[in-house]
Design a protein around this motif. Structure first.
Motif, PDB file in Angstrom:
ATOM      1  N   THR A   1      20.415   5.436   1.295  1.00 29.86           N
ATOM      2  CA  THR A   1      19.258   5.772   2.138  1.00 29.86           C
ATOM      3  C   THR A   1      18.133   4.769   1.914  1.00 29.86           C
ATOM      4  O   THR A   1      17.863   4.366   0.784  1.00 29.86           O
ATOM      5  N   THR A   2      17.466   4.377   3.002  1.00 28.73           N
ATOM      6  CA  THR A   2      16.296   3.500   2.912  1.00 28.73           C
ATOM      7  C   THR A   2      15.101   4.190   3.562  1.00 28.73           C
ATOM      8  O   THR A   2      15.264   5.052   4.428  1.00 28.73           O
ATOM      9  N   GLU A   3      13.917   3.797   3.112  1.00 30.00           N
ATOM     10  CA  GLU A   3      12.678   4.258   3.742  1.00 30.00           C
ATOM     11  C   GLU A   3      11.912   3.055   4.245  1.00 30.00           C
ATOM     12  O   GLU A   3      11.952   1.974   3.638  1.00 30.00           O
ATOM     13  N   HIS A   4      11.231   3.256   5.362  1.00 26.62           N
ATOM     14  CA  HIS A   4      10.382   2.235   5.974  1.00 26.62           C
ATOM     15  C   HIS A   4       9.019   2.893   6.148  1.00 26.62           C
ATOM     16  O   HIS A   4       8.908   3.889   6.861  1.00 26.62           O
ATOM     17  N   LEU A   5       8.028   2.381   5.468  1.00 24.82           N
ATOM     18  CA  LEU A   5       6.705   3.002   5.438  1.00 24.82           C
ATOM     19  C   LEU A   5       5.683   2.015   5.984  1.00 24.82           C
ATOM     20  O   LEU A   5       5.471   0.946   5.402  1.00 24.82           O
ATOM     21  N   THR A   6       5.063   2.348   7.099  1.00 25.31           N
ATOM     22  CA  THR A   6       4.048   1.498   7.724  1.00 25.31           C
ATOM     23  C   THR A   6       2.690   2.158   7.582  1.00 25.31           C
ATOM     24  O   THR A   6       2.486   3.274   8.074  1.00 25.31           O
ATOM     25  N   VAL A   7       1.772   1.474   6.907  1.00 22.13           N
ATOM     26  CA  VAL A   7       0.433   2.022   6.692  1.00 22.13           C
ATOM     27  C   VAL A   7      -0.384   1.839   7.964  1.00 22.13           C
ATOM     28  O   VAL A   7      -0.481   0.735   8.506  1.00 22.13           O
ATOM     29  N   LEU A   8      -0.961   2.928   8.447  1.00 25.02           N
ATOM     30  CA  LEU A   8      -1.815   2.887   9.631  1.00 25.02           C
ATOM     31  C   LEU A   8      -3.295   2.846   9.255  1.00 25.02           C
ATOM     32  O   LEU A   8      -4.089   2.197   9.928  1.00 25.02           O
ATOM     33  N   GLU A   9      -3.652   3.546   8.176  1.00 35.89           N
ATOM     34  CA  GLU A   9      -5.043   3.604   7.708  1.00 35.89           C
ATOM     35  C   GLU A   9      -5.036   3.617   6.187  1.00 35.89           C
ATOM     36  O   GLU A   9      -4.194   4.273   5.579  1.00 35.89           O
ATOM     37  N   GLY A  10      -5.990   2.922   5.575  1.00 34.24           N
ATOM     38  CA  GLY A  10      -6.104   2.924   4.121  1.00 34.24           C
ATOM     39  C   GLY A  10      -5.123   1.971   3.465  1.00 34.24           C
ATOM     40  O   GLY A  10      -4.695   0.983   4.059  1.00 34.24           O
ATOM     41  N   ALA A  11      -4.735   2.292   2.234  1.00 30.53           N
ATOM     42  CA  ALA A  11      -3.804   1.467   1.460  1.00 30.53           C
ATOM     43  C   ALA A  11      -2.931   2.389   0.619  1.00 30.53           C
ATOM     44  O   ALA A  11      -3.375   3.452   0.180  1.00 30.53           O
ATOM     45  N   LEU A  12      -1.692   1.964   0.392  1.00 27.76           N
ATOM     46  CA  LEU A  12      -0.745   2.753  -0.392  1.00 27.76           C
ATOM     47  C   LEU A  12       0.012   1.859  -1.362  1.00 27.76           C
ATOM     48  O   LEU A  12      -0.004   0.632  -1.225  1.00 27.76           O
ATOM     49  N   SER A  13       0.675   2.494  -2.308  1.00 29.71           N
ATOM     50  CA  SER A  13       1.567   1.813  -3.233  1.00 29.71           C
ATOM     51  C   SER A  13       2.885   2.554  -3.233  1.00 29.71           C
ATOM     52  O   SER A  13       2.918   3.780  -3.097  1.00 29.71           O
ATOM     53  N   VAL A  14       3.963   1.797  -3.409  1.00 26.08           N
ATOM     54  CA  VAL A  14       5.277   2.396  -3.605  1.00 26.08           C
ATOM     55  C   VAL A  14       5.727   1.990  -5.000  1.00 26.08           C
ATOM     56  O   VAL A  14       5.670   0.817  -5.365  1.00 26.08           O
ATOM     57  N   ARG A  15       6.156   2.997  -5.776  1.00 20.53           N
ATOM     58  CA  ARG A  15       6.604   2.752  -7.141  1.00 20.53           C
ATOM     59  C   ARG A  15       8.040   3.225  -7.277  1.00 20.53           C
ATOM     60  O   ARG A  15       8.377   4.365  -6.957  1.00 20.53           O
ATOM     61  N   ILE A  16       8.907   2.312  -7.722  1.00 24.35           N
ATOM     62  CA  ILE A  16      10.305   2.624  -8.024  1.00 24.35           C
ATOM     63  C   ILE A  16      10.571   2.076  -9.419  1.00 24.35           C
ATOM     64  O   ILE A  16      10.535   0.859  -9.630  1.00 24.35           O
ATOM     65  N   GLY A  17      10.781   2.970 -10.363  1.00 24.48           N
ATOM     66  CA  GLY A  17      10.935   2.549 -11.755  1.00 24.48           C
ATOM     67  C   GLY A  17       9.669   1.841 -12.205  1.00 24.48           C
ATOM     68  O   GLY A  17       8.569   2.341 -12.052  1.00 24.48           O
ATOM     69  N   ALA A  18       9.802   0.621 -12.746  1.00 26.28           N
ATOM     70  CA  ALA A  18       8.652  -0.162 -13.212  1.00 26.28           C
ATOM     71  C   ALA A  18       8.065  -1.038 -12.106  1.00 26.28           C
ATOM     72  O   ALA A  18       7.012  -1.634 -12.278  1.00 26.28           O
ATOM     73  N   SER A  19       8.735  -1.120 -10.961  1.00 29.74           N
ATOM     74  CA  SER A  19       8.277  -1.966  -9.854  1.00 29.74           C
ATOM     75  C   SER A  19       7.259  -1.226  -8.989  1.00 29.74           C
ATOM     76  O   SER A  19       7.496  -0.081  -8.576  1.00 29.74           O
ATOM     77  N   VAL A  20       6.115  -1.881  -8.707  1.00 29.01           N
ATOM     78  CA  VAL A  20       5.069  -1.304  -7.856  1.00 29.01           C
ATOM     79  C   VAL A  20       4.662  -2.353  -6.825  1.00 29.01           C
ATOM     80  O   VAL A  20       4.412  -3.510  -7.173  1.00 29.01           O
ATOM     81  N   GLN A  21       4.593  -1.938  -5.564  1.00 29.85           N
ATOM     82  CA  GLN A  21       4.106  -2.818  -4.498  1.00 29.85           C
ATOM     83  C   GLN A  21       2.939  -2.123  -3.804  1.00 29.85           C
ATOM     84  O   GLN A  21       3.032  -0.944  -3.447  1.00 29.85           O
ATOM     85  N   HIS A  22       1.852  -2.864  -3.590  1.00 33.21           N
ATOM     86  CA  HIS A  22       0.673  -2.356  -2.900  1.00 33.21           C
ATOM     87  C   HIS A  22       0.682  -2.919  -1.483  1.00 33.21           C
ATOM     88  O   HIS A  22       1.026  -4.084  -1.283  1.00 33.21           O
ATOM     89  N   PHE A  23       0.277  -2.110  -0.518  1.00 34.89           N
ATOM     90  CA  PHE A  23       0.180  -2.619   0.842  1.00 34.89           C
ATOM     91  C   PHE A  23      -0.910  -1.883   1.596  1.00 34.89           C
ATOM     92  O   PHE A  23      -1.300  -0.777   1.258  1.00 34.89           O
ATOM     93  N   GLU A  24      -1.429  -2.540   2.653  1.00 38.18           N
ATOM     94  CA  GLU A  24      -2.606  -2.072   3.392  1.00 38.18           C
ATOM     95  C   GLU A  24      -2.261  -1.811   4.848  1.00 38.18           C
ATOM     96  O   GLU A  24      -1.141  -2.066   5.286  1.00 38.18           O
ATOM     97  N   ALA A  25      -3.264  -1.362   5.598  1.00 33.11           N
ATOM     98  CA  ALA A  25      -3.083  -1.049   7.015  1.00 33.11           C
ATOM     99  C   ALA A  25      -2.420  -2.212   7.738  1.00 33.11           C
ATOM    100  O   ALA A  25      -2.821  -3.360   7.604  1.00 33.11           O
ATOM    101  N   GLY A  26      -1.357  -1.887   8.472  1.00 38.61           N
ATOM    102  CA  GLY A  26      -0.599  -2.893   9.203  1.00 38.61           C
ATOM    103  C   GLY A  26       0.630  -3.372   8.462  1.00 38.61           C
ATOM    104  O   GLY A  26       1.539  -3.929   9.075  1.00 38.61           O
ATOM    105  N   ASP A  27       0.684  -3.183   7.139  1.00 40.93           N
ATOM    106  CA  ASP A  27       1.827  -3.623   6.338  1.00 40.93           C
ATOM    107  C   ASP A  27       2.936  -2.569   6.380  1.00 40.93           C
ATOM    108  O   ASP A  27       2.670  -1.371   6.506  1.00 40.93           O
TER     109      ASP A  27
END
Length: 190
Positions: A135-161
């Motif tokens: 299974t995969t997830e596709h997350l598109t930020v519309l407003e604000g900013a989010l982070s996705v954390r899997i194990g020790a890996s963290v990615q930050h992304f903002e509106a439009g990403d």
């Protein structure tokens, strides 16, 4: 309208009321159904009870079956467009109440595809156990900013990403900001 969709009685009542040259107030007095309830029914904001429909059909001089029937030419002359009203869209919330997921996808696709309108309050976190293998997830930020954390890996992304990641392992979607964030989330099973 699909075979399993309820008839749009609100539009039919409005058309019948207009044909009779009745105001909302006039039909309310004639039927005993409150003006505010009539307005909600006509705008598709509420589903009337059988008793309410009975009162309305009697005051408009039609039988209940004709209100609920869909004319044959209506079914065949226009392409189908299914509309899910905002009040009909189911929502789920995280245990802490900081994440709300509006379920946008139809229930018959849930085993393969799910999509959500996600709202995550400041300092909120949506924790997810791993989904089915592949299974995969596709997350598109519309407003604000989010982070996705899997194990020790963290990615930050903002509106439009958009973040795309394997979701068959435990993962976390976090709003580390001080303002709410909103995103569209698509979950694809293999």
């Amino acid at each position: 309208m699909t075979r399993n969709s309820p008839p749009d009685v609100g539009q039919k009542i409005k058309a019948l009321r207009s044909r009779e040259k009745l105001t909302l107030d006039g039909l309310a007095k004639r039927s005993g159904v409150s003006k505010s309830m009539l307005s909600q029914i006509e705008r598709g904001l509420t589903n009337p009870t059988l008793g309410t429909l009975w009162s309305l059909t009697q005051s408009l001089g039609i039988d209940l079956a004709s209100l609920l029937d869909t004319p044959q030419e209506e079914e065949t002359s226009a392409p189908e467009i299914e509309v899910v009203k905002a009040y009909q869209t189911p929502e789920i919330q995280s245990a802490d109440g900081k994440c709300t997921l509006r379920i946008l996808g139809p229930i018959d696709l849930v085993s393969k595809t799910e999509w959500y309108d996600m709202r995550l309050e400041a300092e909120g976190c949506l924790e997810s156990e791993g989904h089915a293998s592949g299974t995969t997830e596709h997350l598109t930020v519309l407003e604000g900013a989010l982070s996705v954390r899997i194990g020790a890996s963290v990615q930050h992304f903002e509106a439009g990403d958009t973040a795309r990641y394997q979701a068959d392992v435990p993962h976390f979607i976090e709003n580390k900001g001080q303002t709410p964030a909103r995103a569209l989330m698509l979950v694809l099973a293999p």
